[in-house]
Design a protein around this motif. Structure first.
Motif: not given
Length: 199
Positions: A52, A55, A117-118
């Motif tokens: 996360d 990213s 969210i990645y």
């Protein structure tokens, strides 16, 4: 001059406190698809799904319009920035074809996407492998010898070998202690695929 992002400042701050000195700093899950349906070319597709924090950094640095996606213009800038560095480390990919090391001169279909969210990188590597009645052996490792990035090869659900008619395959996954790294403490997970044309 490019503006320093807040997340980069946080990382620099952690390093200054000695909290980020332990390896690794980045994490990526790796899916591998190996396509052996062509008679003279083997295509290895890799997808690196980042953690996360990584990213978020990628999006803050390259998602210029803030829509949480990387468009064509943003992808061009990202590729110009990251591809040269990845080329220097052979895309963190150790490849052998019939016991001979294969150096990656270029990758194909490099793209960046997101899932929840990645953020992930996806690309193809093409190997000149001719299917015949002689067994073809491919050995593949994905790892960072410096251990700055920890790659997890998803062999349980993220490894697939696709073959055409008349191709026999075997797949072995094991830790290769002969390629130990990071002061000999770690051994990369090796995927060995053998292919042979049968009547």
């Amino acid at each position: 001059m490019k503006k320093i992002k807040p997340t980069i400042i946080i990382i620099i701050f952690l390093i200054s406190l000695g909290l980020a000195n332990a390896h690794p700093h980045l994490f990526a899950g790796v899916d591998l698809d190996i396509d052996a349906t062509c008679c003279d070319t083997l295509v290895i597709s890799q997808r690196w799904m980042f953690d996360d924090l990584t990213s978020m950094i990628i999006l803050e640095d390259f998602d210029l319009d803030g829509d949480s996606e990387i468009n064509d213009q943003e992808l061009a800038e990202l590729k110009e920035t990251v591809i040269p560095g990845l080329e220097e480390v052979n895309f963190y990919t150790d490849l052998e074809v019939n016991e001979e090391k294969f150096f990656i001169k270029e990758v194909h279909n490099f793209s960046v996407g997101s899932q929840d969210i990645y953020v992930y990188y996806k690309f193809d590597i093409k190997l000149p492998v001719t299917m015949s009645d002689q067994e073809q052996e491919i050995k593949l490792n994905v790892y960072d010898r410096e251990f700055y990035t920890k790659f997890y090869v998803n062999t349980a659900s993220g490894l697939e070998v696709i073959t055409g008619d008349g191709i026999e395959k075997t797949i072995d996954v094991y830790e290769n202690e002969d390629k130990s790294y990071y002061f000999g403490q770690l051994s990369p997970l090796e995927v060995k695929v053998t292919l042979k044309k049968v009547d």
